[in-house]
Design a protein around this motif. Structure first.
Motif, short mmCIF file in Angstrom:
data_model
loop_
_atom_site.label_atom_id
_atom_site.label_comp_id
_atom_site.label_asym_id
_atom_site.label_seq_id
_atom_site.Cartn_x
_atom_site.Cartn_y
_atom_site.Cartn_z
N ALA A 113 -1.90 -1.79 -14.13
CA ALA A 113 -3.04 -0.89 -14.31
C ALA A 113 -3.14 -0.62 -15.80
N VAL A 114 -4.18 -1.15 -16.41
CA VAL A 114 -4.36 -1.00 -17.86
C VAL A 114 -5.29 0.18 -18.09
N LYS A 147 -14.99 -0.12 -15.33
CA LYS A 147 -13.73 -0.50 -14.71
C LYS A 147 -13.85 -1.95 -14.26
N LEU A 148 -12.83 -2.74 -14.54
CA LEU A 148 -12.77 -4.13 -14.08
C LEU A 148 -11.58 -4.29 -13.15
N THR A 149 -11.76 -5.08 -12.12
CA THR A 149 -10.67 -5.35 -11.18
C THR A 149 -10.43 -6.85 -11.11
N GLY A 150 -9.17 -7.25 -11.26
CA GLY A 150 -8.79 -8.65 -11.19
C GLY A 150 -7.78 -8.89 -10.07
N THR A 196 -13.32 3.00 -19.61
CA THR A 196 -13.70 4.39 -19.83
C THR A 196 -14.05 5.02 -18.51
N PRO A 197 -13.42 6.13 -18.15
CA PRO A 197 -13.86 6.85 -16.96
C PRO A 197 -15.14 7.60 -17.27
N SER A 198 -15.82 8.07 -16.26
CA SER A 198 -17.05 8.82 -16.49
C SER A 198 -17.03 10.09 -15.65
N PRO A 199 -17.14 11.27 -16.25
CA PRO A 199 -17.32 11.52 -17.68
C PRO A 199 -15.99 11.88 -18.35
N GLY A 200 -15.28 10.89 -18.75
CA GLY A 200 -14.05 11.14 -19.50
C GLY A 200 -12.92 11.67 -18.64
N ASP A 234 -7.73 4.16 -7.96
CA ASP A 234 -6.86 3.07 -8.42
C ASP A 234 -5.62 2.94 -7.53
N THR A 235 -5.12 4.06 -7.03
CA THR A 235 -3.98 4.00 -6.11
C THR A 235 -4.35 3.25 -4.83
#
Length: 449
Positions: free
Chosen positions: A218-219, A392-395, A403-407, A418-419
């Motif tokens: 998780a970057v 957000k990118l998922t591979g 960047t999350p929104s809003p921060g 993400d969990t």
């Protein structure tokens, strides 16, 4: 697979408020047992989560006039997770301060829009109310002093305003994660990930001469996340427009948070004033917003990394020129660049501050040297346009939060999302106790008030 000592189920890259929120969630609500947290700085949250680098605000969507009702509903739920985490874990209010907040509408057009907005939003935010000139004067007297008595003015007001030191919040997440002695959590502070290689079912992370192995990554490294993603073949159709925010200080002139109405077409925050989170004798005004070719504010070693991330292709350059060619955006960017210049900067910026405090004097404003961070705006190279909101990118067993929104306001919601993904990545033997997570942070919220 060899060397079990350096093998992990999840490796988190980046120990800002989002990275530590994810660590906290994984450690408390999953059966993942071995986690690595890697941070290139010597402590948590020294970049955009640091109090000097953001607006210190917990955004709910109630007075952010650029939010639609649908977005406000989503953001309100996400920010409420942070709110109730603080109420349950920070009883002495060392991390946050509670204030009222309002958004000012000045002039006939803005007043009409705010009245319409209130009718739409009052069901979602029952504590939100419209207040007139008399009530504004009682709550924020300096907002009315010296203002034209014939000028129409109205405000949306709520007592639910939170100013947060997000670095201290990140430290709280980390401490609570480390308190779980049943898990192995290895902190690698002051260590930079120089390369990520995927081989078979594992990722190999080179960390300054050392290699660790992990099943999933998780970057959470802000603007750097896109650089890591591209190194693995993800996000090739994206570039970054790095927008730097700066602030000005004034003496204590506000009792709470006061915002101005968002300008149309602009993806950047409108000017607002906030009491400083750790110094109540000062009010912070901003942010300004200027485009800078770097991934971290005040860190010129990231200029080359920016160009690696943004790309120097014809498509990238054409996209940037198309975005900046919009006359409204171009004028805004130029003006905000001037705001940061010595001498002339505050002489122009004071006009924005006087929309909130009409009587403020030039001598009252001081440029906040060393304050301000970078907010990466995603540029879609296919559409040649800015993409608003979360990036957000998922591979393959990999998450890249740019960047999350809003921060930082959505850090726990991002951790929840993400969990969920990481549990799927890792397979059937792993589980996430979603009910306990929500019970702790939402179901029991009435008891916390």
């Amino acid at each position: 697979m060899n060397n079990q000592q350096n093998t992990y189920e999840v490796a988190i890259i980046g120990a800002g408020v989002c990275g530590t929120a994810l660590l906290y969630t994984l450690s408390k609500y999953t059966n993942i047992n071995k986690i690595a947290l890697i941070e290139k700085n010597t402590d948590v949250a020294l970049v955009n989560s640091h109090k000097n680098s953001n607006s210190q605000t917990l955004h709910f969507g109630d007075i952010e006039t650029n939010y639609t009702l649908a977005k406000a509903e989503k953001v309100n739920q996400a920010a409420s997770l942070v709110k109730y985490y603080l109420l349950n874990n920070d009883p002495q209010q060392k991390i946050y301060t509670k204030y009222h907040k309002m958004v000012l509408a000045v002039g006939k057009e803005q007043v009409a829009k705010l009245q319409e907005r209130y009718q739409e939003f009052k069901q979602l935010f029952p504590e939100l109310k419209l207040i007139d000139r008399t009530e504004i004067a009682q709550i924020e007297p300096r907002v009315l002093q010296g203002r034209d008595t014939q000028e129409q003015i109205l405000a949306l007001y709520t007592p639910e305003g939170y100013t947060i030191d997000f670095q201290k919040l990140a430290q709280s997440f980390l401490n609570n994660a480390l308190n779980n002695k049943t898990k192995t959590i290895d902190l690698m502070m002051g260590k930079k990930v120089t390369q990520i290689i995927k081989q078979g079912n594992y990722y190999y992370l080179n960390i300054e001469g050392k290699t660790i192995i992990t099943k999933a990554i998780a970057v959470m490294a802000g603007a750097h996340s896109l650089l890591f993603a591209k190194s693995l073949g993800y996000g090739l159709d994206y570039a970054l427009l790095s927008v730097a925010g700066s602030f000005y200080f004034a003496p204590e002139v506000l009792n709470g948070k006061v915002y101005t109405v968002q300008l149309q077409k602009l993806p950047f925050a409108a000017i607002h004033g906030d009491p400083e989170v750790d110094d109540l004798t000062r009010t912070r005004f901003g942010p300004t917003a200027k485009v800078l070719p770097m991934l971290e504010r005040h860190n010129y070693t990231t200029v080359w990394e920016y160009f690696q991330t943004a790309g120097l292709s014809i498509k990238a350059i054409t996209s940037f020129l198309k975005i900046l060619a919009d006359p409204i955006i171009f004028r805004y960017i130029v003006l905000n660049f001037i705001y940061d210049l010595p001498f002339i900067g505050k002489r122009l910026f004071i006009k924005e501050v006087r929309k909130i405090i009409p009587t403020i004097q030039l001598k009252d404003l001081e440029f906040a040297q060393g304050y301000g961070g970078i907010r990466p705006q995603i540029v879609n190279l296919k559409t040649q346009s800015l993409e608003m909101g979360e990036a957000k990118l998922t591979g393959d067993r990999a998450i890249f939060n740019i960047t999350p929104s809003p921060g930082a306001s959505t850090c726990l919601q991002n951790a929840y999302d993400d969990t969920e993904k990481l549990i799927v990545f890792l397979g059937g033997e792993y589980s996430f106790n979603k009910k306990q997570f929500l019970d702790d942070l939402l179901v029991n919220q009435v008891m916390s008030k």
